[in-house]
Design an enzyme around this catalytic site. Structure first.
Site, PDB file in Angstrom:
ATOM      1  CE  LYS A  53      -5.911  -1.254   5.895  1.00  0.00           C
ATOM      2  NZ  LYS A  53      -5.074  -0.405   5.045  1.00  0.00           N
ATOM      3  CG  ASP A  70       0.741 -16.107  11.534  1.00  0.00           C
ATOM      4  OD1 ASP A  70       0.028 -15.351  10.845  1.00  0.00           O
ATOM      5  OD2 ASP A  70       0.372 -17.240  11.905  1.00  0.00           O
ATOM      6  CD  GLU A  83      -2.831   1.100   2.460  1.00  0.00           C
ATOM      7  OE1 GLU A  83      -3.068  -0.009   3.007  1.00  0.00           O
ATOM      8  OE2 GLU A  83      -3.313   2.164   2.846  1.00  0.00           O
ATOM      9  CG  HIS A 126      -3.638   7.429  -0.003  1.00  0.00           C
ATOM     10  ND1 HIS A 126      -2.883   6.395   0.502  1.00  0.00           N
ATOM     11  CD2 HIS A 126      -4.428   6.906  -0.956  1.00  0.00           C
ATOM     12  CE1 HIS A 126      -3.215   5.290  -0.118  1.00  0.00           C
ATOM     13  NE2 HIS A 126      -4.151   5.563  -1.013  1.00  0.00           N
TER      14      HIS A 126
END
Ligand code: MEV
Length: 453
Positions: free
Chosen positions: A282, A298, A86, A395
């Site tokens: 998130k 993980d 991202e 962004h």
């Protein structure tokens, strides 16, 4: 294109056969197979290693490996490797890290490192008798796993507790052996699961052979034995703190006090609103997962753990906390995480090893501290943008190259676009129009072809 059908024995095929087989179901089988194969490593030994990590491997899937420099954590500087697709996540982490580096950096605390595993079993009998037998059973479970735990005990870890939990009020006859473990610097999943499967065997034997139980009580049904990815006792806190007036220069239009106030409101919203909390958290995992991937940890386990913890009050909330008092701004993240720096992929993946090397070969606790700091850094950067300019401006600037690549922009077009969009707002459509304009200019400036009659 061929119609898809069920295939038996796919795993038995060679890699080439598998690739040929699945390629038939694409529009251009040879282009498909060729492109996938082009991402294989040129060194067959390295490729073999990657092929063996997983199953039915055809090729490798590239994700950028970047670095967020300048993380000052507990007085030590780290340049943090991050693997993420991202755009703007690494830049956001780096920006936060730099901002906090002259304000004391990140302060962390590992609260505890205990992990959990359970044997879930069904038993129909006198619960009191079972609890009476628990000291004996505990001894037998420890003895049964003594060999498996020997190395771990030598390293200072091992089984920390074994308890019997009566869950019959939730499901008839349902009990658990609930055990806790210290796996020192390893994630410890295989260690814990191996211990639990031995527990299950011993449990069966214990019931079968124990004269204290009636004949009917000697039957037990073990349903499963597995670690829990929820580790509320493997907890780390990272925090940042500064005088409010040091936030003065964060946004042109706002004083430090105003900024802190807006930031606090954004955190409060994530503490009460589940929809916002999901996105807020998130953003924390943007950083944590990227570091997890870079170090062979993980990330699915880390996510599951954090999200359950976020819901521990019965309502899903923000993982961060804020306090503004006495002219000070303090922002913290408390999160459970089971990370490892030895064993598993950390030792096998060549780049995971390099990442750990770059971090100075941390132990598991140190890696938890770094991960929590990166998570907090990413979240701080996100909230900072959200409560000031909004997220899209920054962004989309970072995303510009992706959009240009989408339109097949040439290097020359990219240079011109970067110049133009340094001050213009980036949107997909704006980039498309800009490129159309550029291309039209080029066409009209091209020399005309004159046909001789
Ligand atoms: C995007 O990956 C993450 C953010 O949405 C996080 C947030 O909203 O806090 C920017």
């Amino acid at each position: 294109m061929k119609k898809k059908e069920i295939i038996c024995g796919f795993s038995k095929l060679t890699r080439e056969q598998k690739l040929d087989y699945i390629s038939q179901y694409t529009e251009g089988p040879s282009a498909f197979a060729g492109e996938l194969s082009s991402y294989r490593h040129s060194d067959p030994a390295v490729q073999k290693l990657f092929d063996e990590f997983s199953e039915n491997t055809l090729t490798n899937y590239f994700i950028p490996y970047g670095v967020a420099p300048n993380f000052l954590i507990d007085g030590k500087v780290y340049h943090v490797p991050m693997v993420i697709e991202e755009s703007s996540v690494v830049a956001a982490a780096a920006k936060s890290a730099k901002f906090w580096s002259d304000k004391g950096g990140f302060t962390t605390r590992v609260k505890s490192v205990i992990k959990t595993g359970q044997v879930h079993f069904f038993w129909n009998g006198d619960a009191e008798k079972l609890f009476d037998q628990m000291p004996l059973l505990r001894e037998r479970l420890l003895a049964r796993t003594a060999q498996i735990t020997a190395n771990m005990r030598q390293r200072g870890g091992g089984i920390r507790s074994i308890d019997l939990v009566d869950k019959t009020h939730e499901i008839p006859d349902y009990y658990q052996i609930h055990a806790t473990f210290d796996t020192v610097d390893s994630m410890g999943a295989n260690f814990i699961n191996s211990c639990l499967e031995e527990f299950a065997e011993e449990l069966r034997q214990f019931f079968r052979e124990n004269p204290y139980f009636t004949r009917a009580e000697r039957k037990v049904e073990v349903v499963m034995s597995i670690l829990s990815n929820y580790t509320p006792d493997c907890l780390v806190e990272a925090s940042i703190e500064c005088d409010i007036d040091r936030l003065n220069d964060l946004d042109e239009g706002l004083t430090g006090k105003e900024f802190a106030g807006r930031f606090q409101k954004a955190v409060q919203i994530a503490q009460v609103d589940t929809f916002r909390a999901a996105t807020h958290n998130k953003g924390i995992f943007n950083g944590i997962d990227a570091l997890a991937l870079a170090t062979g940890n993980d990330f699915r386990a880390l996510e599951a753990n954090g999200h359950v913890y976020a819901a521990r009050s019965g309502k899903y909330r923000s993982l961060t906390d804020i306090s503004i008092s006495g002219g000070k701004f303090r922002y913290s993240l408390t999160i459970p995480m089971a990370m490892g720096t030895v064993g598993g992929l950390t030792a096998l993946h060549p780049l995971a090893k390099r990442s750990l090397e770059l971090l100075g070969n941390p132990d598991a606790r140190q890696l938890m501290r770094i991960a929590a700091s990166v998570g907090l850094a990413n979240n701080f950067a996100a909230l900072k943008s959200l409560v000031t300019k909004g997220i899209q401006r920054g962004h989309m600037k970072m995303h510009l190259l992706n959009i240009l690549n989408n339109f097949g922009a040439t290097e020359d077009e990219k240079v011109k676009a970067k110049e133009y969009f340094a001050i213009e707002k980036v949107t997909f459509r704006a980039v498309e129009l800009f490129l159309e304009g550029l291309r039209e200019q080029v066409l009209s400036a091209a020399p005309k072809v004159i046909f001789n009659k």
